[in-house]
Design a protein around this motif. Structure first.
Motif, PDB file in Angstrom:
ATOM      1  N   TYR A   5       4.966   5.678  -3.216  1.00 20.65           N
ATOM      2  CA  TYR A   5       6.402   6.009  -3.273  1.00 20.65           C
ATOM      3  C   TYR A   5       6.973   5.818  -4.581  1.00 20.65           C
ATOM      4  O   TYR A   5       7.721   6.296  -5.068  1.00 20.65           O
ATOM      5  CB  TYR A   5       7.290   5.399  -2.169  1.00 20.65           C
ATOM      6  CG  TYR A   5       6.882   6.014  -1.070  1.00 20.65           C
ATOM      7  CD1 TYR A   5       7.144   7.161  -0.475  1.00 20.65           C
ATOM      8  CD2 TYR A   5       6.257   5.368   0.039  1.00 20.65           C
ATOM      9  CE1 TYR A   5       7.076   7.917   0.809  1.00 20.65           C
ATOM     10  CE2 TYR A   5       6.070   5.946   1.369  1.00 20.65           C
ATOM     11  CZ  TYR A   5       6.530   7.010   1.464  1.00 20.65           C
ATOM     12  OH  TYR A   5       6.146   7.638   2.842  1.00 20.65           O
ATOM     13  N   THR A  44       0.656  -1.272   0.143  1.00 21.79           N
ATOM     14  CA  THR A  44      -0.098  -0.155  -0.104  1.00 21.79           C
ATOM     15  C   THR A  44       0.880   1.140  -0.047  1.00 21.79           C
ATOM     16  O   THR A  44       0.647   2.027  -0.585  1.00 21.79           O
ATOM     17  CB  THR A  44      -0.873  -0.138   1.025  1.00 21.79           C
ATOM     18  OG1 THR A  44      -1.687  -1.067   1.109  1.00 21.79           O
ATOM     19  CG2 THR A  44      -1.850   1.198   1.116  1.00 21.79           C
ATOM     20  N   LEU A  45       1.898   1.243   0.945  1.00 18.28           N
ATOM     21  CA  LEU A  45       2.932   2.419   0.687  1.00 18.28           C
ATOM     22  C   LEU A  45       3.766   2.697  -0.461  1.00 18.28           C
ATOM     23  O   LEU A  45       3.876   3.641  -1.009  1.00 18.28           O
ATOM     24  CB  LEU A  45       3.843   2.431   2.069  1.00 18.28           C
ATOM     25  CG  LEU A  45       3.207   2.509   3.466  1.00 18.28           C
ATOM     26  CD1 LEU A  45       4.025   2.189   4.275  1.00 18.28           C
ATOM     27  CD2 LEU A  45       2.476   3.815   3.432  1.00 18.28           C
TER      28      LEU A  45
END
Length: 60
Positions: free
Chosen positions: A27, A22-23
């Motif tokens: 990024y 998810t992160l």
């Protein structure tokens, strides 16, 4: 390793994969390859969680 510790480690690893994926969507660049990688991490996390909880069995 007893069953309880194995369950805890499996669920922790699944959570790390889902959160990491998810992160990664935020990024990584928005190229199809990067987004597929992030999505694959999320799917792998859910699959590991379901496998750890015994929701489906792998064939012998």
């Amino acid at each position: 390793m007893d069953e309880r510790a194995r369950t805890a480690v499996g669920l922790a690893a699944a959570a790390v994969l889902v959160v990491g994926g998810t992160l990664a969507t935020g990024y990584l660049p928005s190229t199809p390859r990067s987004q597929l990688l992030a999505g694959g991490l999320i799917v792998a996390g859910f699959a590991l969680g379901f496998l750890t909880l015994g929701e489906f069995e792998l064939p012998d």
